[in-house]
Scaffold this active site. Sequence first.
Site, PDB file in Angstrom:
ATOM      1  N   ASP A 153      46.266  79.700 -10.872  1.00 24.90           N
ATOM      2  CA  ASP A 153      46.580  78.694  -9.858  1.00 24.90           C
ATOM      3  C   ASP A 153      46.586  77.281 -10.447  1.00 24.90           C
ATOM      4  O   ASP A 153      47.532  76.520 -10.255  1.00 24.90           O
ATOM      5  CB  ASP A 153      45.575  78.739  -8.693  1.00 24.90           C
ATOM      6  CG  ASP A 153      45.453  80.127  -8.095  1.00 24.90           C
ATOM      7  OD1 ASP A 153      46.370  80.937  -8.315  1.00 24.90           O
ATOM      8  OD2 ASP A 153      44.448  80.401  -7.416  1.00 24.90           O
TER       9      ASP A 153
ATOM     10  N   CYS B  36      48.608  96.298  17.616  1.00 24.16           N
ATOM     11  CA  CYS B  36      47.262  96.715  18.038  1.00 24.16           C
ATOM     12  C   CYS B  36      46.771  95.846  19.202  1.00 24.16           C
ATOM     13  O   CYS B  36      47.282  95.953  20.306  1.00 24.16           O
ATOM     14  CB  CYS B  36      46.303  96.699  16.842  1.00 24.16           C
ATOM     15  SG  CYS B  36      44.728  97.496  17.212  1.00 24.16           S
ATOM     16  N   TYR B  37      45.832  94.972  18.959  1.00 19.67           N
ATOM     17  CA  TYR B  37      45.338  94.089  20.019  1.00 19.67           C
ATOM     18  C   TYR B  37      46.508  93.310  20.651  1.00 19.67           C
ATOM     19  O   TYR B  37      46.577  93.146  21.875  1.00 19.67           O
ATOM     20  CB  TYR B  37      44.311  93.128  19.408  1.00 19.67           C
ATOM     21  CG  TYR B  37      43.838  92.035  20.320  1.00 19.67           C
ATOM     22  CD1 TYR B  37      42.789  92.253  21.209  1.00 19.67           C
ATOM     23  CD2 TYR B  37      44.425  90.770  20.277  1.00 19.67           C
ATOM     24  CE1 TYR B  37      42.338  91.246  22.050  1.00 19.67           C
ATOM     25  CE2 TYR B  37      43.985  89.757  21.112  1.00 19.67           C
ATOM     26  CZ  TYR B  37      42.941  89.995  22.004  1.00 19.67           C
ATOM     27  OH  TYR B  37      42.514  88.997  22.822  1.00 19.67           O
TER      28      TYR B  37
ATOM     29  N   LYS C  69      48.586  84.547  -3.728  1.00 15.05           N
ATOM     30  CA  LYS C  69      48.383  84.752  -5.164  1.00 15.05           C
ATOM     31  C   LYS C  69      49.577  85.417  -5.860  1.00 15.05           C
ATOM     32  O   LYS C  69      50.007  84.985  -6.917  1.00 15.05           O
ATOM     33  CB  LYS C  69      47.148  85.631  -5.354  1.00 15.05           C
ATOM     34  CG  LYS C  69      46.635  85.668  -6.757  1.00 15.05           C
ATOM     35  CD  LYS C  69      45.690  84.538  -6.937  1.00 15.05           C
ATOM     36  CE  LYS C  69      45.051  84.474  -8.286  1.00 15.05           C
ATOM     37  NZ  LYS C  69      44.177  83.301  -8.366  1.00 15.05           N
TER      38      LYS C  69
END
Length: 511
Positions: free
Chosen positions: A229, A86-87, A367
Amino acid sequence: MRPRRGHIVVVDFGGQYAHLIARRIRELGRFSVIVSAAQGREELEREAEGASGIVLSGGPGSVWEEGHDWIAEWAVSSGKAVLGICYGHQLLGKVLGGRVGRALKPEFGPTPVRVVREDSLFDGMPREFTVWMSHNDAVLEPPPGAEVLAESPGSPVAAMRWGDRVYGVQWHPEVYHSEWGMELLDNWLGIAGAPRTWAPGDLVGELVEYVRKEVGGSRAIAAVSGGVDSTVAALIAKRALGDRLMPVFIDHGLHPEGEVERVTKLLRRIGLEPLVVDASDKFLTSLKGVVDPEEKRRIVGRVYGEVLRDAARELGAEALIQGTIYPDVIESGGRPGADVIKTHHNVGGLPRDLGLKVVEPLRWFYKDEVRAIARVLGVPREIYEKQPVPGPGLAVRVEGEVTREKLKIVRMADAIVREEVEKAGLSGKLWQYFAVLTSSKATGVKGDRRSYGYVIAVRMVESVDAMTARAARPPWEVLERIAWRITSEVPGVVRVVYDVTSKPPATIEWE
Ligand code: XMP
């Protein structure tokens, strides 16, 4: 500990895509790191040392506005494989001398693309498929020497190749809605020669070694909360340090019903016998009169730090093991290697100077990677499938001032929500389900008498990563039963409402 060779550097230009790209690359078995475009040349070069490829990611700006050209020039001249998305694609188009301007028509959402030239970027893929786009500008003419590989109605150069190893695509292969996105990324990783060596579950040994080295000969405490975590970080530290590790569970008096017992029992089962520090009085006293949610978070964070520090002193520990994960490190502006204490996703920011060496074995992981490590370590399902509880606990689920009376009410209401959701077999489909004690009061009739009491809001959301969420649609009977039970069992509550707002614009928590 993290791989220093063969990895991929994702340059973040401030869009929302960098993490998603980095995660996809890791799902494809290659290690990736994110470097912010704002971090400067030195940092970029340091991170790119030994890398196989560089991804220039999407970003919110226009290539004409910002001074990012040097990054694309640097990437191209590095000799490594480059993928502009994209950009990033437009930036490559610009610095290589193509024409970038307003797209023939802006493309947002599902867009058909057509491959116009065979290339190994499209191996195993059809010639026409639908991708997800989001752009006003486009590469209108390819740079000299570049091959146009694909086109779409608004983008005459929807994909291009310059030389052997520099590619750009206007669409977002990393988002779920793009067909053949993972195949395209995998093909590019193949072109980059990135070795398929990233398997977080295999890294337990190295992580144990890392903690051993960081802590040295001293003692450490691990702040455990029962979340995946902190549990995984503590388990790794336990393997590394044995009896020199003391897991500490701080009871701030803001936990949901039964949480302290539930968590300590689970932790014991996996060999983490936590020291439970009951500091509820201290927390509640500090929260007295405080109504601002962020202020409540800060206070809980500060007191949490103080209690931890005192516990560490008493136990003679010099290091603190924390379950900080990669998005926390990046979002708190942390550079790999720097000491950053996680803020939002712990307890609203621990004080920086705890006088403890902070060791974060999970600082490189997402995660789902932590979950993979959890499975290898034999962490019970109940822990890694448990719904998240915010660090400041019920303090952010009581609107306004937190008092013992209000905590009792929200705790009872919350227990009913949990019980009914679990009984109805809905918990597996929900990211979070809980009760909030609102600051509204309303009229009701109880036992033929008019009463004026509290309003409980029930929230149930579906989500993949908490970045966005949708209000769940539980069966009406379940909601009715929850409302009936809360109003009859919880003193002072006369009304129950269900929150149907998605995120955005709302957040998951009310505060
Ligand atoms: P929001 O409310 O921002 O929440 O949509 C996104 C996720 O983060 C959790 N959350 C927190 N977790 N400390 C935490 O550890 C906090 O201060 C905090 N605030 C929100 C929330 O439960 C959801 O999973």
